[in-house]
Motif scaffolding. Structure first.
Motif, mmCIF file in Angstrom:
data_model
loop_
_atom_site.group_PDB
_atom_site.id
_atom_site.type_symbol
_atom_site.label_atom_id
_atom_site.label_comp_id
_atom_site.label_asym_id
_atom_site.label_seq_id
_atom_site.Cartn_x
_atom_site.Cartn_y
_atom_site.Cartn_z
ATOM 1 N N ALA A 51 -3.142 -4.458 2.543
ATOM 2 C CA ALA A 51 -2.834 -3.804 1.268
ATOM 3 C C ALA A 51 -3.934 -2.833 0.876
ATOM 4 C CB ALA A 51 -2.633 -4.841 0.172
ATOM 5 N N SER A 52 -5.132 -3.046 1.410
ATOM 6 C CA SER A 52 -6.263 -2.164 1.097
ATOM 7 C C SER A 52 -6.422 -2.061 -0.421
ATOM 8 C CB SER A 52 -6.032 -0.814 1.775
ATOM 9 O OG SER A 52 -7.155 0.013 1.619
ATOM 10 N N ARG A 73 0.827 -1.208 0.000
ATOM 11 C CA ARG A 73 0.000 0.000 0.000
ATOM 12 C C ARG A 73 0.862 1.260 0.000
ATOM 13 N NH1 ARG A 73 -4.753 1.445 4.445
ATOM 14 N NH2 ARG A 73 -5.190 3.547 3.682
ATOM 15 N N ALA A 106 -4.252 -1.737 -2.656
ATOM 16 C CA ALA A 106 -3.035 -2.085 -3.402
ATOM 17 C C ALA A 106 -2.930 -3.588 -3.622
ATOM 18 C CB ALA A 106 -1.798 -1.555 -2.679
#
Lengths: 242, 242
Positions: free
Chosen positions: A43-44, A16, A46
């Motif tokens: 990573a949300s 991220r 990403a």
């Protein structure tokens, strides 16, 4: 490049951090646990960087084709040369990247950092200026700082220093006459209320002018202030309307 | 200062980020969950920062005594002035801190950021240069970048020749309470005069806050404006004296 990361959450958070700074090529050297749902979660947005991550067994494999590898170290170690500060290291990477060379940022394990052997495979060593009493940045936080510096360095080397951000609705600046109108009205209100003695005006109006000049008044603000002033002189007069 | 953080892990990670850069005063505004074991775990060696954290209900409480509050925003919003880049904002904070003023970094909720009202309580707005396609830094990562820039700016300002002159001669900046005092007085005067309808306040007070924030009010200016306002409400009251 992350060497031997222990916690999958840190891998995700590092992905991220990279993506927010515009970087997408993540290389993992012998990660302890990967892939993993915790990496995905951290990573949300990403996830694409994670999905494209290259996993290799050793750092030399990871460094194939790389001209300049900048390794992050938090301790002063027995290095070939003195480490540089992160900002200077990022500038050097940006210079080389501008010349089409492959460059890499290399981060070690969360607890032990990079081994002496791993450090020896890199060409430069960087440190993040930190609190000498507690210099232990989280791995993803260190990735964030280095990627941030690298982004700024690349922008600077392109000569594209990012223009100051602009704000959504800049109001229309007031004209000179509009501001003078406000000041005149304010002055007579101050005289009328007894606050300003016209025989001994002192620097009051000069100070207010200075304040208005610094504020850079907008048209609508002048209108609001004039309406407000008028209401003070004639209570229950016209109301403010939007 | 973290406003309305949702995840205790982020609070802990933010505490760690602060401590690595040498900062220890964490203020939490209405945290959703705190204290919490997850915050402890993510704080790692910064448990002391967590333990000493001040928890308050509203941002204005948090800002008591603060002269310059730099709010981080990731979106372009309807702000008093254009936001600055993180590096420039940090330099400004460092200048004021060198002049013994209290300064603060203000971060919003992970998902929603700072509300317009919260932004209006701050004096400056900063953005971190980021990937326009994905600018969503993790909260603790943003804290890390800002604290890193602030540490470097403070080091730079200490290394330089005495930094005070910039702010010393123009006048002492007003504190948060002084400005709030002025705004409260102005609001009640506007209600009393009939200009502001308390049932339909609209954006009047927000606009005035925006103007004051942009102006960067000095102590003496606040005193002048309050004296002037008082004179409008009680004509032939106290006169302005220099």
């Amino acid at each position: 490049m992350l060497a031997r990361p222990s916690h999958p959450g840190n891998i995700g958070a590092a992905a991220r951090a990279m993506k927010t700074m515009g970087f997408g090529r993540l290389v993992l050297v012998a990660p302890k646990i990967f892939p993993d749902p915790q990496a995905e979660a951290m990573a949300s947005g990403a996830g694409d960087v994670l999905a494209a991550a290259l996993v290799v067994d050793t750092l030399p494999e990871a460094l194939e084709g790389v001209t300049l590898a900048l390794a992050l170290t938090s301790r002063r170690r027995d290095l070939a040369t003195a480490p540089c500060w992160a900002r200077d290291g990022a500038a050097e990477l940006a210079r080389l990247a501008a010349a089409q060379a492959e460059v890499a940022l290399v981060f070690g394990n969360e607890t032990t950092g990079l081994s002496n052997e791993e450090l020896a495979f890199c060409n430069r060593w960087a440190m993040i200026p930190a609190n000498p009493q507690y210099a232990s940045l989280n791995l993803a936080a260190a990735v964030q700082v280095l990627c941030y510096e690298l982004r700024l360095a690349i922008e600077a080397s392109r000569g594209a220093v990012p223009p100051a951000p602009t704000f959504a609705s800049p109001g229309t600046p007031a004209t000179h006459e509009e501001i003078e109108g406000l000041i005149t009205q304010l002055e007579s209100a101050a005289v009328e209320s007894g606050f300003l003695d016209p025989e001994r005006p002192g620097r009051l109006m000069l100070r207010l002018r200075r304040l208005f000049a610094r504020a850079g008044l907008e048209k609508e603000e002048v209108n609001i202030l004039r309406g407000l002033l008028a209401s003070f002189r004639q209570p229950t007069g016209k109301r403010h309307r939007e």
